[in-house]
Every structure is written in structure tokens, then in C-alpha cells.
Scaffold this active site. Structure first.
Site, short mmCIF file in Angstrom:
data_model
loop_
_atom_site.label_atom_id
_atom_site.label_comp_id
_atom_site.label_asym_id
_atom_site.label_seq_id
_atom_site.Cartn_x
_atom_site.Cartn_y
_atom_site.Cartn_z
N ASP A 26 0.81 -1.22 0.00
CA ASP A 26 0.00 0.00 0.00
C ASP A 26 0.84 1.27 0.00
O ASP A 26 1.76 1.44 0.82
CB ASP A 26 -0.93 0.03 1.22
CG ASP A 26 -2.15 -0.86 1.05
OD1 ASP A 26 -2.53 -1.13 -0.10
OD2 ASP A 26 -2.72 -1.29 2.08
N ARG A 73 -11.03 0.22 4.92
CA ARG A 73 -9.64 0.10 5.36
C ARG A 73 -9.18 1.36 6.09
O ARG A 73 -9.53 2.48 5.69
CB ARG A 73 -8.74 -0.11 4.13
CG ARG A 73 -7.29 -0.44 4.46
CD ARG A 73 -6.47 -0.53 3.19
NE ARG A 73 -6.02 0.78 2.71
CZ ARG A 73 -5.59 1.03 1.48
NH1 ARG A 73 -5.57 0.06 0.59
NH2 ARG A 73 -5.20 2.24 1.14
#
Length: 308
Positions: A113, A282
Site C-alpha cells: 500500500d 480500510r
């Protein structure tokens, strides 16, 4: 290439107070008997952090009472939550990124990420709200075992190599089953500000000292290599990262939570669920700037860093 070091075996540690069940041989464990909340005592929270570093990704089933506010509050106990650099947060939240694939596509390419910024997230907390009846699993890969199993000649190459990561990449290659209009809309948001960062290809983990491969789909080019050679080398390294032996696959149920160490993993969604809806949320935890084997940190290239 040598046999995998015993310290990489994904086994339960008897001294942990948690009920931990490894899911795969090198990465991933389910933690049972825990209801995630900001009210967990310090000892349990410390044990969760330890399990996260050891197993790289940890899973919790049946967290039905864990709502948006609870997810953000728990994230604040685990570290410092941060919003995504370019994508707006979910309505009514401070940090939540909504991953709503009701159009039938998902980010189906291996990545770590937000590596297009220097201090990319330390960890991510992903909660399943609505999942397909079949399909829509997520895969994670252990980038430390990937490095550990490299031939010595490749280790010698990558130990001192650096790569440029960017959020301006080939969106059509990442979003399976998306139309041109869909991925162009995504690009306009995701790359509304273009970032580029030069990272070491081998990151030294700040807690364990493990070396891991820092690559994935945000890599634009390796420093000192042309585009064609960069593509070939990236393919070789990615093949090592995503070997089945280095991966774990999670079949989502509503209320599941996954937390992963973003410093030592890659992940990808499996876009095999057609028109079914897949909705997850998230929160990411702030990270630190990586250092390589030579001790040199990552550095921002775009936007232009302020001069000292």
C-alpha cells in the site's frame, strides 16, 4: 539458494497469550477469541502487535460489533491512523477508505500500500462489510521469505538497487474487468496529485531487522536501468514474491477483519466475483521512511520536496 531459515516458519509461539492458528506455512494466522475494540488492555494489544510482526497478516472472524467508529478508534490504539494521500475518506469518517466494488472490479495486481510516498503505511486494517457469495478473496505474500530465498547473485544485485515508485501507473493492467471509463475515473482521483518516491529495493524491517523486497505494481523503473530491463527485473522479483509457498489466501465473511504488516507484505484482490458486490473498509497506520541495506533512506521525488 539455501533452505529457508527456521525463523521464517509460520508457527504459533507457545508463550503468546493469544489463541493463534497459522493459516499457511510462511504467512498468515487467525487469532480466535478476541473482540477488537479500543478498550483492549495493553498486554493483549502488545500481543496482537507481536503476532502481526511474526505472522505478517492476522485474521479475526465474526467482528460483527466492529463498526466504522470502532475501526478508527482501534487503529488509534495500534498506531497513528492516516488518510489516503489522494482518495477521499468514506462519508462521516476521518480515515476510512471505502473499497466498494459494486461495479464488479477490484485492484487485482500485487502491491504494497501507498509506496509512492516515502513514509508509506506501517500497517493496514481491513474490515469486510458485504462480500460476494463466491469469489472476491484476498491474497497476501511474504516479501521477507521472498528475499530470503533469492539466489545469492540476485541478492547482491538488489541489496544496493533502488526503484522509483509512482501512483501514475497503468490502471488498465491493475483493474481487472474494468471499462476504460471506470479506470479513467479511478485514475483522475488516485493520481489527482502525482507522487514519485525513490525507495531501496531491499528494505530493512525496523522491528525485526529482516530484509524484504520492496517492489509491486507502483514500481515505475529501477534506478540505473532502462524501461525494458526494469520490466524484466521487476517480473523476476515479483515471481519470487508471489510463489504459492510465500502466500496465504483469505475467504472473506461479513465481519472479518484482516491486519497486515505493510512493511513486509504485498497483497491483491481476486476479481472473480462478476457483478456481485464486494464492500470493505480500510484504515492505514502511519509508517516510517524505509532504509536500505546500506542505511540510506527513501526520498521523495514528486511533488518536489521543499529544499532544506
Amino acid at each position: 539458494m539455501t533452505a529457508l531459515n527456521q525463523r521464517f516458519v509460520n508457527a504459533h509461539e507457545a508463550e503468546s497469550p493469544l489463541d493463534i492458528v497459522p493459516v499457511a506455512g510462511r504467512i498468515g494466522a487467525q487469532i480466535r477469541g478476541i473482540s477488537l475494540s479500543a478498550d483492549l488492555d495493553d498486554a493483549i494489544l502488545a500481543a496482537i502487535r507481536d503476532a502481526l510482526v511474526r505472522h505478517k497478516v492476522i485474521f479475526f472472524r465474526n467482528q460483527e460489533g466492529f463498526d466504522d467508529a470502532g475501526q478508527e478508534a482501534f487503529a488509534a490504539r495500534l498506531g497513528t491512523p492516516v488518510p489516503h494521500p489522494t482518495v477521499p475518506v468514506a462519508e462521516g469518517s476521518r480515515y476510512l477508505l471505502e473499497l466498494d466494488s459494486k461495479e464488479g472490479y477490484a485492484a487485482s495486481s500485487w502491491h504494497t500500500d501507498v509506496t509512492f510516498v516515502p513514509d508509506y503505511p506501517e500497517a493496514s486494517i481491513l474490515r469486510a462489510i458485504e462480500v460476494p457469495e463466491a469469489g472476491g478473496d484476498t491474497l497476501w505474500a511474504n516479501t521477507a521469505t521472498a528475499y530470503e530465498e533469492l539466489p545469492d547473485a540476485l541478492k547482491a544485485l538488489v541489496d544496493n538497487l533502488r526503484a522509483i515508485h509512482t501512483n501514475a501507473y497503468d490502471y488498465a493492467a491493475v483493474f481487472a474487468n474494468a471499462s476504460r471509463e471506470q479506470f479513467e475515473k479511478h485514475r483522475q482521483v488516485f493520481a489527482s496529485t502525482v507522487y514519485e518516491t525513490e525507495h531501496p529495493v531491499v528494505r530493512v524491517h525496523p522491528v525485526t531487522g529482516e530484509r524484504s523486497l520492496l517492489v509491486g505494481h507502483f514500481v515505475k523503473q529501477f534506478v540505473g536501468l532502462n524501461g525494458a530491463d526494469s520490466d524484466r527485473l521487476l517480473s523476476i522479483l515479483q515471481d519470487h514474491v508471489t510463489k504459492p509457498e510465500n502466500t496465504v489466501r483469505w475467504r472473506w465473511q461479513p465481519g472479518d477483519v484482516a491486519i497486515w504488516d505493510n512493511r513486509a507484505t504485498q497483497h491483491r484482490a481476486v476479481a472473480d466475483f462478476g457483478p456481485q458486490r464486494r464492500n470493505l473498509r480500510r484504515v492505514t497506520i502511519a509508517g516510517t521512511v524505509p532504509v536500505g541495506v546500506d542505511g540510506q533512506p527513501s526520498r521523495a521525488l514528486k511533488p518536489e520536496p521543499l529544499s532544506a
